[in-house]
Design a protein around this motif. Structure first.
Motif, PDB file in Angstrom:
ATOM      1  N   ILE A  22       0.836  -1.213   0.000  1.00 22.49           N
ATOM      2  CA  ILE A  22       0.000   0.000   0.000  1.00 22.49           C
ATOM      3  C   ILE A  22       0.866   1.255   0.000  1.00 22.49           C
ATOM      4  CG2 ILE A  22      -1.607   1.358   1.429  1.00 22.49           C
ATOM      5  CD1 ILE A  22      -3.085  -1.167   1.983  1.00 22.49           C
ATOM      6  N   GLU A  23       1.907   1.227   0.803  1.00 18.57           N
ATOM      7  CA  GLU A  23       2.735   2.441   0.902  1.00 18.57           C
ATOM      8  C   GLU A  23       3.535   2.683  -0.372  1.00 18.57           C
ATOM      9  OE1 GLU A  23       1.824   4.529   3.024  1.00 18.57           O
ATOM     10  OE2 GLU A  23       0.585   3.023   3.981  1.00 18.57           O
ATOM     11  N   GLU A  24       3.910   1.601  -1.060  1.00 19.55           N
ATOM     12  CA  GLU A  24       4.601   1.792  -2.343  1.00 19.55           C
ATOM     13  C   GLU A  24       3.635   2.418  -3.362  1.00 19.55           C
ATOM     14  OE1 GLU A  24       6.310  -1.725  -4.123  1.00 19.55           O
ATOM     15  OE2 GLU A  24       6.628  -0.618  -5.991  1.00 19.55           O
ATOM     16  N   ALA A  25       2.404   1.924  -3.364  1.00 24.01           N
ATOM     17  CA  ALA A  25       1.395   2.495  -4.280  1.00 24.01           C
ATOM     18  C   ALA A  25       1.146   3.963  -3.934  1.00 24.01           C
ATOM     19  CB  ALA A  25       0.096   1.694  -4.169  1.00 24.01           C
ATOM     20  N   ARG A  26       1.098   4.251  -2.652  1.00 26.28           N
ATOM     21  CA  ARG A  26       0.865   5.645  -2.225  1.00 26.28           C
ATOM     22  C   ARG A  26       1.998   6.548  -2.737  1.00 26.28           C
ATOM     23  NH1 ARG A  26      -2.588   6.484   1.857  1.00 26.28           N
ATOM     24  NH2 ARG A  26      -2.062   4.566   2.943  1.00 26.28           N
ATOM     25  N   ARG A  27       3.234   6.037  -2.679  1.00 29.19           N
ATOM     26  CA  ARG A  27       4.366   6.842  -3.176  1.00 29.19           C
ATOM     27  C   ARG A  27       4.242   7.064  -4.685  1.00 29.19           C
ATOM     28  NH1 ARG A  27       7.101   3.802   0.567  1.00 29.19           N
ATOM     29  NH2 ARG A  27       7.795   2.274  -0.966  1.00 29.19           N
ATOM     30  N   ASN A  28       3.819   6.043  -5.407  1.00 30.42           N
ATOM     31  CA  ASN A  28       3.674   6.195  -6.864  1.00 30.42           C
ATOM     32  C   ASN A  28       2.595   7.215  -7.215  1.00 30.42           C
ATOM     33  OD1 ASN A  28       5.669   4.427  -7.668  1.00 30.42           O
ATOM     34  ND2 ASN A  28       4.300   2.647  -7.683  1.00 30.42           N
ATOM     35  N   VAL A  29       1.482   7.173  -6.482  1.00 24.83           N
ATOM     36  CA  VAL A  29       0.394   8.130  -6.750  1.00 24.83           C
ATOM     37  C   VAL A  29       0.863   9.542  -6.369  1.00 24.83           C
ATOM     38  CG1 VAL A  29      -1.968   8.795  -6.149  1.00 24.83           C
ATOM     39  CG2 VAL A  29      -1.418   6.379  -6.528  1.00 24.83           C
ATOM     40  N   ALA A  30       1.567   9.638  -5.250  1.00 32.50           N
ATOM     41  CA  ALA A  30       2.076  10.947  -4.811  1.00 32.50           C
ATOM     42  C   ALA A  30       3.066  11.502  -5.837  1.00 32.50           C
ATOM     43  CB  ALA A  30       2.737  10.820  -3.444  1.00 32.50           C
ATOM     44  N   ASP A  31       3.930  10.632  -6.368  1.00 32.18           N
ATOM     45  CA  ASP A  31       4.919  11.052  -7.383  1.00 32.18           C
ATOM     46  C   ASP A  31       4.254  11.611  -8.625  1.00 32.18           C
ATOM     47  OD1 ASP A  31       7.139  10.458  -6.029  1.00 32.18           O
ATOM     48  OD2 ASP A  31       7.683   8.658  -7.172  1.00 32.18           O
ATOM     49  N   LEU A  32       3.136  11.004  -8.988  1.00 31.53           N
ATOM     50  CA  LEU A  32       2.421  11.449 -10.191  1.00 31.53           C
ATOM     51  C   LEU A  32       2.037  12.923 -10.082  1.00 31.53           C
ATOM     52  CD1 LEU A  32       0.873  10.755 -12.868  1.00 31.53           C
ATOM     53  CD2 LEU A  32      -1.046  10.064 -11.425  1.00 31.53           C
ATOM     54  N   VAL A  33       1.744  13.378  -8.864  1.00 27.30           N
ATOM     55  CA  VAL A  33       1.303  14.772  -8.703  1.00 27.30           C
ATOM     56  C   VAL A  33       2.321  15.593  -7.899  1.00 27.30           C
ATOM     57  CG1 VAL A  33      -1.115  14.118  -8.932  1.00 27.30           C
ATOM     58  CG2 VAL A  33      -0.142  14.295  -6.677  1.00 27.30           C
ATOM     59  N   ASN A  34       3.499  14.994  -7.695  1.00 28.77           N
ATOM     60  CA  ASN A  34       4.626  15.674  -7.040  1.00 28.77           C
ATOM     61  C   ASN A  34       4.300  16.176  -5.623  1.00 28.77           C
ATOM     62  OD1 ASN A  34       7.253  16.510  -6.916  1.00 28.77           O
ATOM     63  ND2 ASN A  34       6.884  18.472  -7.928  1.00 28.77           N
ATOM     64  N   VAL A  35       3.751  15.279  -4.810  1.00 27.94           N
ATOM     65  CA  VAL A  35       3.529  15.610  -3.396  1.00 27.94           C
ATOM     66  C   VAL A  35       4.116  14.494  -2.533  1.00 27.94           C
ATOM     67  CG1 VAL A  35       1.425  16.949  -3.821  1.00 27.94           C
ATOM     68  CG2 VAL A  35       1.248  14.499  -3.278  1.00 27.94           C
ATOM     69  N   LYS A  36       3.996  14.628  -1.222  1.00 29.09           N
ATOM     70  CA  LYS A  36       4.480  13.572  -0.332  1.00 29.09           C
ATOM     71  C   LYS A  36       3.408  12.489  -0.199  1.00 29.09           C
ATOM     72  CE  LYS A  36       7.588  16.223   2.564  1.00 29.09           C
ATOM     73  NZ  LYS A  36       7.116  17.600   2.794  1.00 29.09           N
ATOM     74  N   ALA A  37       3.870  11.265   0.054  1.00 28.80           N
ATOM     75  CA  ALA A  37       2.945  10.130   0.140  1.00 28.80           C
ATOM     76  C   ALA A  37       1.843  10.372   1.172  1.00 28.80           C
ATOM     77  CB  ALA A  37       3.728   8.868   0.475  1.00 28.80           C
TER      78      ALA A  37
END
Ligand code: PLP
Length: 378
Positions: free
Chosen positions: A48-63
């Motif tokens: 879950i946390e890896e997915a959260r980082r990927n989604v956060a990266d897409l919009v350039n924010v923190k997980a």
């Protein structure tokens, strides 16, 4: 492309990515509950946390700024509420301002009473009337609470991109909070939330090649958050209770990673869309391509062929092997007048067709589309 069919309806749902599928299949085999402290639980948590980082990266924010939901509709219902918290203090949003061409997920007003939802008009191209927004927000009664504004970054039917920096400046000037439905943007246009243009972004996995039934509300700060819609356990830091949909979230993360990579190829997408529009104008020279001269998504063409009803054309395209949608087709297959066309003052043109392509759209798909349109126009 599937057999002899061309799938040109990516704005309805994008083709499911192999990367998302692989991530989901792997997650299905994880038996631990992500909230459990034992090693099985921690393994599920790490996915879950890896997915959260990927989604956060897409919009350039923190997980930590990403809250997973069951889709964009739930994210909208979470964000569109009068009840917010800023740190430990309560904050009241007394009115919701939405544009007339929002997706029903936003237009329905979330948890606001109907009378507290104010519809802001758009111009003939579908761009929000900035003056009308400014006037409405100037008239807002600050004593009663703050204004909450919700607009799309890009429209799902026409592909029109809203002037978000200008909208954001007007909302900030009024002391309001801005929620941006960015569902149609990933993989097509940049989504850098760190620029500060919105307080919240809404995303949906299936519009970027992930699974259906998972999305996110992304906040621009961890201080300001809406009251939870689903109360219960403390998952998602208490913002969204319920055991996380592990395989769906894993698929979302994988799709978000691909969407970010694909941004570098948006010129190729635009070239394909230009090819679609050349085919349309070649086969039907009097076709109207809506919002053609304003900023649009590089994958969407919204057009009318005068004298031919969009609903009839859609059926003809389907029979000819092309999946596209009529602008007048809304959820659950209902047919009716498109509220987007109506808001643009085009309620009487007989509807419009939407071709929405993607990075996987091939020359063969375009050839199938061309042949089908040529047969229809013959
Ligand atoms: N917002 C926009 C612009 C959409 O296109 C859609 C889906 O069509 C939604 C919201 C709703 O998304 P979901 O299917 O994840 O609830």
């Amino acid at each position: 492309m599937n057999g002899s069919r061309a799938y040109l309806d990516h704005n309805a749902t994008a083709p499911f990515l192999r990367e998302a599928r692989d991530a989901m299949v792997a997650a299905l085999d994880l038996s631990g509950n992500p909230s459990s402290v034992h090693s099985e639980g921690r393994k599920a948590r790490s996915v879950i946390e890896e997915a959260r980082r990927n989604v956060a990266d897409l919009v350039n924010v923190k997980a930590e700024q990403v809250t997973f939901t069951s889709g964009a509709t739930e994210a909208a219902n979470l964000a569109l509420t009068p009840d917010y918290r800023m740190g430990r203090g309560a904050l009241v949003m007394s009115k919701l301002y939405v544009s007339a061409i929002e997706h029903p997920a936003v237009l329905a007003g979330g948890r606001f009473a109907k009378d507290d939802v104010i519809i802001v008009p758009v111009d003939g191209d579908g761009r929000i009337d900035l003056k009308a927004l400014e006037i409405a927000l100037t008239a807002h009664d600050r004593e009663a609470g703050l204004p909450l504004v919700a607009v799309q970054l890009a429209n799902n039917e026409s592909g029109i991109i809203q002037p978000i920096a200008e909208i954001s400046a007007i909302v900030k000037q009024s002391g309001g909070i801005l929620v941006v439905d960015a569902v149609q943007a990933p993989g097509r246009i940049s989504l850098d939330l760190s620029l500060g243009y919105a307080d919240f972004l809404i995303l949906s996995a299936h519009k970027m090649g992930g699974p259906k039934g998972v999305g996110a509300l992304i906040s621009n700060s961890t201080l300001l958050m809406p009251a939870p819609l689903l109360r219960g356990g403390g998952q998602e830091k208490g913002h969204r209770a319920g055991t996380e949909a592990l395989p769906l979230i894993a698929g979302f993360g994988a799709a978000a990673k691909v969407a970010k990579e694909r941004l570098t190829k948006s010129d190729e997408l635009l070239a394909k869309r230009n090819a679609v529009e050349a085919i349309i104008l070649n086969q039907a020279p009097d076709a109207l391509i809506h919002s053609a001269t304003v900023d649009r998504l590089p994958n969407t063409t919204f057009f009318t062929i005068p004298g031919l009803k969009a609903e009839t054309l859609q059926i003809a395209f389907d029979l000819g092997g092309v999946a596209l949608s009529a602008g007048s087709a809304c959820s659950s297959g209902k047919l009716g007048t498109s509220h987007v066309l109506e808001a643009m003052g085009l309620g009487k043109v007989g509807g419009a067709l939407r071709v929405s392509i993607g990075h996987e759209t091939s020359d063969v798909d375009l050839a199938v589309f061309e042949k089908c349109l040529a047969d229809i126009m013959a």
